[in-house]
Design a protein around this motif. Structure first.
Motif, PDB file in Angstrom:
ATOM      1  N   MET A 118      -6.560  -2.096  -2.792  1.00  0.00           N
ATOM      2  CA  MET A 118      -7.027  -0.832  -2.231  1.00  0.00           C
ATOM      3  C   MET A 118      -6.231   0.348  -2.789  1.00  0.00           C
ATOM      4  O   MET A 118      -6.776   1.436  -2.968  1.00  0.00           O
ATOM      5  CB  MET A 118      -6.927  -0.875  -0.709  1.00  0.00           C
ATOM      6  CG  MET A 118      -7.988  -1.741  -0.060  1.00  0.00           C
ATOM      7  SD  MET A 118      -8.067  -1.548   1.720  1.00  0.00           S
ATOM      8  CE  MET A 118      -9.618  -2.384   2.078  1.00  0.00           C
ATOM      9  N   THR A 119      -4.953   0.118  -3.051  1.00  0.00           N
ATOM     10  CA  THR A 119      -4.145   1.170  -3.679  1.00  0.00           C
ATOM     11  C   THR A 119      -4.693   1.529  -5.051  1.00  0.00           C
ATOM     12  O   THR A 119      -4.840   2.713  -5.392  1.00  0.00           O
ATOM     13  CB  THR A 119      -2.686   0.705  -3.809  1.00  0.00           C
ATOM     14  OG1 THR A 119      -2.154   0.447  -2.514  1.00  0.00           O
ATOM     15  CG2 THR A 119      -1.830   1.765  -4.492  1.00  0.00           C
ATOM     16  N   LEU A 130      -4.913  -7.558  -1.052  1.00  0.00           N
ATOM     17  CA  LEU A 130      -5.917  -6.564  -0.678  1.00  0.00           C
ATOM     18  C   LEU A 130      -5.313  -5.166  -0.553  1.00  0.00           C
ATOM     19  O   LEU A 130      -5.943  -4.184  -0.954  1.00  0.00           O
ATOM     20  CB  LEU A 130      -6.590  -6.963   0.628  1.00  0.00           C
ATOM     21  CG  LEU A 130      -7.758  -7.947   0.485  1.00  0.00           C
ATOM     22  CD1 LEU A 130      -8.293  -8.368   1.842  1.00  0.00           C
ATOM     23  CD2 LEU A 130      -8.874  -7.337  -0.350  1.00  0.00           C
ATOM     24  N   THR A 131      -4.109  -5.051  -0.014  1.00  0.00           N
ATOM     25  CA  THR A 131      -3.491  -3.726   0.066  1.00  0.00           C
ATOM     26  C   THR A 131      -3.172  -3.189  -1.326  1.00  0.00           C
ATOM     27  O   THR A 131      -3.328  -1.993  -1.586  1.00  0.00           O
ATOM     28  CB  THR A 131      -2.207  -3.764   0.912  1.00  0.00           C
ATOM     29  OG1 THR A 131      -1.329  -4.788   0.425  1.00  0.00           O
ATOM     30  CG2 THR A 131      -2.523  -4.024   2.371  1.00  0.00           C
ATOM     31  N   ALA A 190       0.807  -1.219   0.000  1.00  0.00           N
ATOM     32  CA  ALA A 190       0.000   0.000   0.000  1.00  0.00           C
ATOM     33  C   ALA A 190       0.841   1.272   0.000  1.00  0.00           C
ATOM     34  O   ALA A 190       0.280   2.368   0.048  1.00  0.00           O
ATOM     35  CB  ALA A 190      -0.925   0.009   1.213  1.00  0.00           C
ATOM     36  N   LEU A 202      -7.730   1.004  -6.033  1.00  0.00           N
ATOM     37  CA  LEU A 202      -9.042   1.602  -5.827  1.00  0.00           C
ATOM     38  C   LEU A 202      -8.929   3.092  -5.534  1.00  0.00           C
ATOM     39  O   LEU A 202      -9.673   3.911  -6.100  1.00  0.00           O
ATOM     40  CB  LEU A 202      -9.756   0.899  -4.666  1.00  0.00           C
ATOM     41  CG  LEU A 202     -11.120   1.471  -4.261  1.00  0.00           C
ATOM     42  CD1 LEU A 202     -12.112   1.336  -5.403  1.00  0.00           C
ATOM     43  CD2 LEU A 202     -11.637   0.769  -3.006  1.00  0.00           C
ATOM     44  N   MET A 262      -7.981   1.503   6.498  1.00  0.00           N
ATOM     45  CA  MET A 262      -7.600   0.342   5.699  1.00  0.00           C
ATOM     46  C   MET A 262      -7.163  -0.810   6.606  1.00  0.00           C
ATOM     47  O   MET A 262      -7.540  -1.971   6.383  1.00  0.00           O
ATOM     48  CB  MET A 262      -6.451   0.723   4.744  1.00  0.00           C
ATOM     49  CG  MET A 262      -6.071  -0.372   3.766  1.00  0.00           C
ATOM     50  SD  MET A 262      -4.618   0.050   2.749  1.00  0.00           S
ATOM     51  CE  MET A 262      -5.227   1.489   1.864  1.00  0.00           C
TER      52      MET A 262
END
Length: 306
Positions: free
Chosen positions: A116-117, A112-113, A58, A119, A97
């Motif tokens: 999310m980055t 997932l990290t 992330a 996203l 997060m």
């Protein structure tokens, strides 16, 4: 005694780095700035991920948040306020997060990290297209070169200083306990959820501050530039090559890797990424403990020979 020694080494290196803008060329200052940037990113990343063994991808998200915060607030709030705000917003996002994904480990957490980055990057791109009607920001106020350099130097020194102090604190021991055996740490009374979120936010704060400071290196930024996944991959690569569980390994690797990467980029532009991939493979196979393990292995060899 070790803490005193580490502090002396840190301030000696900082004093040497202070001389670079006065005696080095523009290219030398630019290279030193890159080394300091990755020293701060990899040292703060290693503080959390090296201790807890959570592989976070992330870093580009927090770096980009800091960069956009600086681009939006620099003219109104000033240099130091923009950097502090970038760090604070990045830490706040990391807390949200972390609360959502830090219950996962291994590949799931890493994926997932990274997701999310992406996203966050696409959300900012969509917001700019739909709300502002443009993509990217032109920085109207850019500090002098030496101001940027000294700021990133201060952030790198602060990241290593925090690592020195945290690693010897109860908070640092709690993160190491999580990395060794999280369930056992819980039985010993460690609030693992709170410790993980706090450590993740601390890492994000440094990435956000570095992003805010480095954003002015470009006169124009856009999501593809500051949320670039390569920033995160290179941070992880440097930490792993140097030794993510060590204090000085990420700093050594940041200098060596940045100089090597720049040489490869200039001399072998077509093979640049292949060479970096090969370097990572060789490091994992033959230096699983990172560059810092060379000194430890050498010491053991000399001791055995004696």
């Amino acid at each position: 005694m070790n803490t005193r020694r580490d502090l002396l080494v840190l301030f000696a290196l900082a004093g040497w780095a202070l001389a670079v803008p006065h005696y080095g060329s523009d290219f030398a200052v630019s290279m030193a700035l890159t080394c300091l940037m990755y020293a701060a990113l990899s040292s703060s990343w290693s503080l959390f991920c090296g201790s807890t063994r959570y592989l976070s991808l992330a870093t580009p998200a927090f770096f980009g948040i800091g960069a956009y915060t600086s681009a939006l607030m620099l003219e109104a709030s000033g240099w130091w306020a923009a950097i502090a705000l970038g760090a604070a917003i990045a830490a706040g996002v990391a807390m949200l997060m972390g609360a959502a994904v830090l219950h996962l480990r291994g590949t799931y957490f890493a994926v997932l990290t990274f997701g999310m980055t992406e996203l966050i990057r696409h959300a900012i791109t969509y917001w700019e297209k739909q709300v502002t009607g443009t993509v990217g920001r032109v920085l109207g106020v850019v500090p002098e070169r030496d101001t940027i350099y000294l700021t990133v130097l201060a952030l790198a020194v602060l990241a290593i200083l925090v690592s020195i102090l945290v690693r010897r604190s109860r908070f640092g021991l709690a993160m190491q306990g999580i990395g060794a055996d999280e369930q056992r740490a819980q039985t010993l009374g460690v609030d693992t959820r709170l410790v993980k979120i706090a450590g993740f936010a601390l890492t994000a704060a440094f990435a956000g501050a570095v992003g805010a400071a480095m954003s002015v290196r470009w006169t124009y930024i856009d999501p593809a530039t500051v949320f670039n996944p390569f920033i995160g991959f290179q941070t992880v690569l440097i930490a792993l090559i140097g030794g993510a569980a060590t204090l000085w390994g990420p700093l050594i690797a940041a200098v060596v890797f940045s100089l090597l990467a720049e040489t490869l980029r200039l001399q072998l532009p077509q093979l640049y990424m292949m060479a970096l991939g090969l370097l990572l493979i060789l490091s994992v196979l033959y230096l699983p403990g990172g560059l810092a393990s060379l000194r430890r292995d050498s010491f053991k060899w000399k001791k055995g020979a004696a």
